[in-house]
Each structure stands twice: as structure tokens, then as C-alpha cells.
Scaffold this motif. Sequence first.
Motif, PDB file in Angstrom:
ATOM      1  N   ALA B  75      55.139  43.752  77.567  1.00 47.15           N
ATOM      2  CA  ALA B  75      54.445  43.907  76.285  1.00 47.15           C
ATOM      3  C   ALA B  75      54.725  45.279  75.680  1.00 47.15           C
ATOM      4  CB  ALA B  75      52.946  43.702  76.482  1.00 47.15           C
ATOM      5  N   VAL B  76      54.680  46.286  76.523  1.00 47.49           N
ATOM      6  CA  VAL B  76      54.914  47.657  76.064  1.00 47.49           C
ATOM      7  C   VAL B  76      56.352  47.818  75.568  1.00 47.49           C
ATOM      8  CG1 VAL B  76      55.253  49.997  76.911  1.00 47.49           C
ATOM      9  CG2 VAL B  76      53.104  48.807  77.378  1.00 47.49           C
ATOM     10  N   ARG B  77      57.294  47.260  76.302  1.00 48.41           N
ATOM     11  CA  ARG B  77      58.700  47.362  75.903  1.00 48.41           C
ATOM     12  C   ARG B  77      58.964  46.622  74.601  1.00 48.41           C
ATOM     13  NH1 ARG B  77      60.219  47.122  81.623  1.00 48.41           N
ATOM     14  NH2 ARG B  77      60.965  49.206  82.214  1.00 48.41           N
ATOM     15  N   ALA B  78      58.356  45.463  74.475  1.00 45.78           N
ATOM     16  CA  ALA B  78      58.548  44.678  73.252  1.00 45.78           C
ATOM     17  C   ALA B  78      58.031  45.442  72.042  1.00 45.78           C
ATOM     18  CB  ALA B  78      57.847  43.337  73.379  1.00 45.78           C
ATOM     19  N   ALA B  79      56.869  46.044  72.187  1.00 41.59           N
ATOM     20  CA  ALA B  79      56.275  46.794  71.082  1.00 41.59           C
ATOM     21  C   ALA B  79      57.145  47.997  70.726  1.00 41.59           C
ATOM     22  CB  ALA B  79      54.868  47.238  71.449  1.00 41.59           C
ATOM     23  N   ALA B  80      57.634  48.672  71.754  1.00 40.04           N
ATOM     24  CA  ALA B  80      58.455  49.864  71.520  1.00 40.04           C
ATOM     25  C   ALA B  80      59.778  49.501  70.845  1.00 40.04           C
ATOM     26  CB  ALA B  80      58.721  50.573  72.843  1.00 40.04           C
ATOM     27  N   LEU B  81      60.332  48.377  71.260  1.00 39.76           N
ATOM     28  CA  LEU B  81      61.614  47.947  70.705  1.00 39.76           C
ATOM     29  C   LEU B  81      61.517  47.610  69.227  1.00 39.76           C
ATOM     30  CD1 LEU B  81      63.579  47.707  73.236  1.00 39.76           C
ATOM     31  CD2 LEU B  81      64.156  45.473  72.256  1.00 39.76           C
ATOM     32  N   ALA B  82      60.366  47.125  68.833  1.00 41.27           N
ATOM     33  CA  ALA B  82      60.191  46.691  67.442  1.00 41.27           C
ATOM     34  C   ALA B  82      59.902  47.852  66.503  1.00 41.27           C
ATOM     35  CB  ALA B  82      59.067  45.661  67.363  1.00 41.27           C
ATOM     36  N   ASP B  99      45.787  46.863  73.567  1.00 36.31           N
ATOM     37  CA  ASP B  99      45.648  45.450  73.241  1.00 36.31           C
ATOM     38  C   ASP B  99      45.727  44.599  74.501  1.00 36.31           C
ATOM     39  OD1 ASP B  99      45.491  43.427  71.105  1.00 36.31           O
ATOM     40  OD2 ASP B  99      47.421  42.780  71.931  1.00 36.31           O
ATOM     41  N   PHE B 100      46.663  44.953  75.372  1.00 35.10           N
ATOM     42  CA  PHE B 100      46.779  44.215  76.630  1.00 35.10           C
ATOM     43  C   PHE B 100      45.494  44.331  77.443  1.00 35.10           C
ATOM     44  CE2 PHE B 100      47.696  43.792  81.118  1.00 35.10           C
ATOM     45  CZ  PHE B 100      48.480  42.657  81.163  1.00 35.10           C
ATOM     46  N   ALA B 101      44.981  45.544  77.515  1.00 33.96           N
ATOM     47  CA  ALA B 101      43.754  45.769  78.293  1.00 33.96           C
ATOM     48  C   ALA B 101      42.583  44.976  77.719  1.00 33.96           C
ATOM     49  CB  ALA B 101      43.423  47.252  78.326  1.00 33.96           C
ATOM     50  N   GLU B 102      42.545  44.913  76.402  1.00 38.93           N
ATOM     51  CA  GLU B 102      41.423  44.229  75.763  1.00 38.93           C
ATOM     52  C   GLU B 102      41.522  42.713  75.905  1.00 38.93           C
ATOM     53  OE1 GLU B 102      40.853  45.459  71.715  1.00 38.93           O
ATOM     54  OE2 GLU B 102      39.548  43.738  71.293  1.00 38.93           O
ATOM     55  N   ARG B 103      42.745  42.217  75.849  1.00 41.31           N
ATOM     56  CA  ARG B 103      42.926  40.769  75.917  1.00 41.31           C
ATOM     57  C   ARG B 103      42.981  40.233  77.336  1.00 41.31           C
ATOM     58  NH1 ARG B 103      47.203  39.736  71.056  1.00 41.31           N
ATOM     59  NH2 ARG B 103      47.513  37.785  72.170  1.00 41.31           N
ATOM     60  N   ASN B 104      43.217  41.098  78.289  1.00 40.69           N
ATOM     61  CA  ASN B 104      43.266  40.668  79.696  1.00 40.69           C
ATOM     62  C   ASN B 104      42.390  41.568  80.555  1.00 40.69           C
ATOM     63  OD1 ASN B 104      45.797  38.721  79.453  1.00 40.69           O
ATOM     64  ND2 ASN B 104      46.335  40.638  78.426  1.00 40.69           N
ATOM     65  N   PRO B 105      41.113  41.602  80.255  1.00 39.99           N
ATOM     66  CA  PRO B 105      40.237  42.552  80.953  1.00 39.99           C
ATOM     67  C   PRO B 105      40.224  42.370  82.460  1.00 39.99           C
ATOM     68  CG  PRO B 105      38.960  40.927  79.721  1.00 39.99           C
ATOM     69  CD  PRO B 105      40.378  40.780  79.279  1.00 39.99           C
ATOM     70  N   ALA B 106      40.228  41.131  82.899  1.00 40.78           N
ATOM     71  CA  ALA B 106      40.165  40.892  84.345  1.00 40.78           C
ATOM     72  C   ALA B 106      41.452  41.358  85.019  1.00 40.78           C
ATOM     73  CB  ALA B 106      39.917  39.414  84.636  1.00 40.78           C
ATOM     74  N   VAL B 107      42.564  41.112  84.371  1.00 39.47           N
ATOM     75  CA  VAL B 107      43.841  41.554  84.926  1.00 39.47           C
ATOM     76  C   VAL B 107      43.892  43.078  84.946  1.00 39.47           C
ATOM     77  CG1 VAL B 107      46.338  41.553  84.609  1.00 39.47           C
ATOM     78  CG2 VAL B 107      45.027  39.477  84.190  1.00 39.47           C
ATOM     79  N   TYR B 108      43.421  43.666  83.867  1.00 40.37           N
ATOM     80  CA  TYR B 108      43.409  45.136  83.811  1.00 40.37           C
ATOM     81  C   TYR B 108      42.531  45.708  84.922  1.00 40.37           C
ATOM     82  CZ  TYR B 108      43.778  49.768  81.764  1.00 40.37           C
ATOM     83  OH  TYR B 108      44.068  51.091  81.572  1.00 40.37           O
ATOM     84  N   ASP B 109      41.413  45.058  85.154  1.00 42.28           N
ATOM     85  CA  ASP B 109      40.542  45.484  86.252  1.00 42.28           C
ATOM     86  C   ASP B 109      41.261  45.379  87.585  1.00 42.28           C
ATOM     87  OD1 ASP B 109      38.455  46.152  84.680  1.00 42.28           O
ATOM     88  OD2 ASP B 109      37.287  44.342  85.035  1.00 42.28           O
ATOM     89  N   ALA B 110      41.960  44.277  87.773  1.00 40.75           N
ATOM     90  CA  ALA B 110      42.696  44.083  89.027  1.00 40.75           C
ATOM     91  C   ALA B 110      43.709  45.202  89.229  1.00 40.75           C
ATOM     92  CB  ALA B 110      43.394  42.728  89.027  1.00 40.75           C
ATOM     93  N   ALA B 165      40.762  52.751  77.189  1.00 45.85           N
ATOM     94  CA  ALA B 165      40.640  51.326  77.520  1.00 45.85           C
ATOM     95  C   ALA B 165      39.367  51.052  78.313  1.00 45.85           C
ATOM     96  CB  ALA B 165      41.857  50.860  78.319  1.00 45.85           C
ATOM     97  N   THR B 166      39.148  51.826  79.352  1.00 42.09           N
ATOM     98  CA  THR B 166      38.001  51.550  80.218  1.00 42.09           C
ATOM     99  C   THR B 166      36.672  51.913  79.567  1.00 42.09           C
ATOM    100  OG1 THR B 166      38.319  53.697  81.286  1.00 42.09           O
ATOM    101  CG2 THR B 166      39.297  51.800  82.365  1.00 42.09           C
ATOM    102  N   LEU B 167      36.625  53.071  78.916  1.00 41.06           N
ATOM    103  CA  LEU B 167      35.365  53.483  78.301  1.00 41.06           C
ATOM    104  C   LEU B 167      34.988  52.555  77.152  1.00 41.06           C
ATOM    105  CD1 LEU B 167      35.640  57.382  78.342  1.00 41.06           C
ATOM    106  CD2 LEU B 167      34.290  55.906  79.842  1.00 41.06           C
ATOM    107  N   THR B 168      35.977  52.119  76.417  1.00 39.74           N
ATOM    108  CA  THR B 168      35.688  51.200  75.320  1.00 39.74           C
ATOM    109  C   THR B 168      35.130  49.888  75.852  1.00 39.74           C
ATOM    110  OG1 THR B 168      37.450  52.140  73.965  1.00 39.74           O
ATOM    111  CG2 THR B 168      36.637  49.966  73.344  1.00 39.74           C
ATOM    112  N   ARG B 169      35.802  49.357  76.846  1.00 38.42           N
ATOM    113  CA  ARG B 169      35.381  48.063  77.361  1.00 38.42           C
ATOM    114  C   ARG B 169      34.036  48.125  78.058  1.00 38.42           C
ATOM    115  NH1 ARG B 169      36.015  44.479  81.116  1.00 38.42           N
ATOM    116  NH2 ARG B 169      37.346  45.575  82.571  1.00 38.42           N
ATOM    117  N   ALA B 170      33.718  49.252  78.643  1.00 41.50           N
ATOM    118  CA  ALA B 170      32.438  49.387  79.333  1.00 41.50           C
ATOM    119  C   ALA B 170      31.309  49.697  78.353  1.00 41.50           C
ATOM    120  CB  ALA B 170      32.536  50.484  80.396  1.00 41.50           C
ATOM    121  N   GLY B 171      31.645  49.738  77.082  1.00 41.36           N
ATOM    122  CA  GLY B 171      30.612  50.004  76.089  1.00 41.36           C
ATOM    123  C   GLY B 171      30.260  51.468  75.952  1.00 41.36           C
ATOM    124  N   ARG B 172      31.084  52.326  76.550  1.00 44.79           N
ATOM    125  CA  ARG B 172      30.817  53.768  76.462  1.00 44.79           C
ATOM    126  C   ARG B 172      31.299  54.361  75.155  1.00 44.79           C
ATOM    127  NH1 ARG B 172      29.299  51.819  81.542  1.00 44.79           N
ATOM    128  NH2 ARG B 172      28.663  53.505  82.930  1.00 44.79           N
TER     129      ARG B 172
END
Lengths: 192, 192
Positions: B75-82, B99-110, B165-172
Motif C-alpha cells: 500500500a505504501v509503495r503504491a501510494a508513493a509511486l503515484a 489509512d491502512f491502520a484505520e481500515r485494518n485496526p486488528a491487523v495493525y494491532d497484530a 495512528a494509535t492515539l487517534t484510534r484509542a480516542g486520545r
Amino acid sequence: MSVQERKERERAARERLIVATARELAEQQGWDAVTTRRLADRIEYSQPVLYSHFRGKREIIGAVALQGAAEMAAAVRAAALAAAGPRTRVTALARAYLDFAERNPAVYDAMFQLDGGLAFAAEDTPEPLKDAFAALLESLGEVAGDGVHPGLFTEVFWAALHGLATLTRAGRLPPAEAERRVELLVERLAMA
Amino acid sequence: MSVQERKERERAARERLIVATARELAEQQGWDAVTTRRLADRIEYSQPVLYSHFRGKREIIGAVALQGAAEMAAAVRAAALAAAGPRTRVTALARAYLDFAERNPAVYDAMFQLDGGLAFAAEDTPEPLKDAFAALLESLGEVAGDGVHPGLFTEVFWAALHGLATLTRAGRLPPAEAERRVELLVERLAMA
DNA sequence: GGTTCGATTCTAGCACCGCTAGACAATCGA
DNA sequence: TCGATTGTCTAGCGGTGCTAGAATCGAACC
């Protein structure tokens, strides 16, 4: 009358004991080791006593988090006060923040990684949390730069510190160059 | 001969099913809901089957994390390339990361919050993790600035993104001004 | 095609978790 | 001194990650 007061004092003391013991146990062996059974055992009461003070385990974590927030605010303010100019103040603040996170990993987790059931960035956010942010704002606001909202700048700077703290501790960043990362961060972000 | 191969294929397919199901369940209901019983139930096998593929739950989390790292790198490479110039490239990268972190919170947590038993910043770091960092380095290295080590700069920038990413998602952090924070971060950190 | 035997999968259970109902004991007020 | 109230404990519920040993299946051989 006085009997009532004595009981309340004792009850408050026991509550402090619970929080202190939870914190201690968490720092010693990690939050996973803080089970209600072990905690009850350490304070030499049975499990249900914990639930007469707190709704559950998450509220105990929250209590530790609040305590930590107050301490962190104090640490940050002390560091800032001891520094001369705005720039050195920010460097001192950053070091103090990261130092606190490193020396109190379990407390830091309680504040930012675990669910302590606390509200953030809202009206009902507990005072210590708002004050901890205020402590950051006091020193960071003055280096936000022209036309940049101090609150927004503080949020960004704080996020960077938080990222450094968590990634370093999780072994995601090599600890050796921690200091150089702080210097780079301050140099770039803070408008002297 | 062919029988053996078929069995191995089926076994590999089942392993993918386990990881995909764990991920799906985690995204739907959070990692707390991913219990070995529920997971076994969803793949229509009994619990012990999981343990013939993975040492334990943490290794399943680790498998999800590796999958996520590969996707994030892409995802990062695709965005950079464009994106055209170094500066816009970095902005695009930052947005893609968050965006990746927000759309895949569980994966980001993992990947970053939970213990998946993975090594980081070491020799035995799995390839997808090293590659994800490399993807960041490719675009961030060119805006590190004179005399600043690209790797170190990438670490700092990454930490800032991780914090946001983390502070935003945790509501901080209030979600409303997320974009302004990204802009401020890029403007200050990236030397065009 | 039936039988044997190894690999695979399941049932059942361990020790532990957070949390709570109800029994019990201690203390206070009358 | 007695009754009521408060406080604490024992015991237990349904859940967790994980595993030993029984049961079943399927491939290979006679």
C-alpha cells in the motif's frame, strides 16, 4: 461520628494499597501477572474486596493510569522548569517524557496501551489526564511556530514521543540511538 | 507420492484458512473475541488442530501480522509511486500508512500492539517486516536532509506515524483534525 | 477386497481467568 | 444484651489457552 471517619480513612488506605500493589506487581511481572486472585492475595484480602472498591480490573488499571498521569505531568514540568530557552526546554521535556515511559513501563501501558475505561479528549476526561496534556502544551506551545495552533502542534509532538516510546520498548527500534532520534525530532519539529 | 503432495496442499490451505478466519474475526469483533474455541468452531475443526499448525495463539497473531506487513508495504509503495515529487510522495505515504491502520485496526494491532512473538530490528526479523520498513525508507530516505542518516530519519518519521495512528484510534486524539496533523508533520519533518 | 497400521482428529480435562451469589462473622445502636 | 447492619469470605459460574490420550480415518499391502 469519629468511628465513621476512621472507617472511611481505613477504606481509603486500603484502596490506595490496592492501586499501589497492582502497580508494583505490574512493574515487576507485567500486567498479565496482575490477576484479581494474585492481587487479593498480596493485599491479604479476598477477591470480592477488590470489587467493593472498583467495578473490575479495568478500573484498577484506570486508577494506576491516573496516578501515572499526575506523576508524568510533574516530571515534565520539573524538566521544563530547569531548562533555559524554549528549545532546550523542549529537549528536556522530550527526554523527561521518554524517561518516564522507560522507567515506568507498566504505568505507561496503563495510560496508553491498556483499556482503563478512561475518557480522552472529551468533556468527562479526568483532570489528571487533561493536566498532563496541559503540561506538554505549556512548553510545546511556545515552539509551535507562526500560524500553527499550539494544541495541534502539541498533539503531533506528543504522538511522535508516544511512537518513540512504544516502538522502542516493544523492541521495534534499536535502543542505542534513542538520543539521536530525540535530537532529530526536536530539531525539526520545534520552531525555536 | 501424489497423495503426500495433496495432503500438504490441503494442510497449507487449512493453515491459510486459520489465519484468514482469525483476521476476519478480529476485525469484526476485536482480538478479544478471537479465542481458540471460536476460531476452531469457525473453521469447523476442533481446537487441537490449531496447535498442529501453530504453537499457540500468539503465533496465529504473528501470522496475521506478517500478512499485514506485506499488505502495508504494498500500500505504501503504491501510494508513493503515484506521487510526483519527494514532498508529495511523503505526504501520500503518510496518508497511506494511516489509512491502512484505520481500515485494518486488528491487523495493525497484530503488527504493533500485540505480542505476535516476532523479532524486530534484529537478524532474525521476518522478511515481510524488514520489507515494510524498507518501503518506508525508499520514500523517506530522500527527504532525510543533509547529514541525517536515512534510516534514523525513517525511524523517527515512522514513530510519529505510529503515534498518530494509535492515539487517534484509542480516542486520545480528536479524529476531526487528523489531516491537519499529517500536513504539519510532513511540513516540518520532511526536508524537500 | 479385506486387513493392518500409522497418521490424523477429537473428546475430555487441566489450571487458570474475571466476576458474583449467598453464607457467615463482626460490629454498632438501642 | 440483643437485633440489625455492615463487612468479608467461601464457593462456584462460565470462560480462557492448551494438552494427554482415546478414537477414527485412510493409505498401503497381502
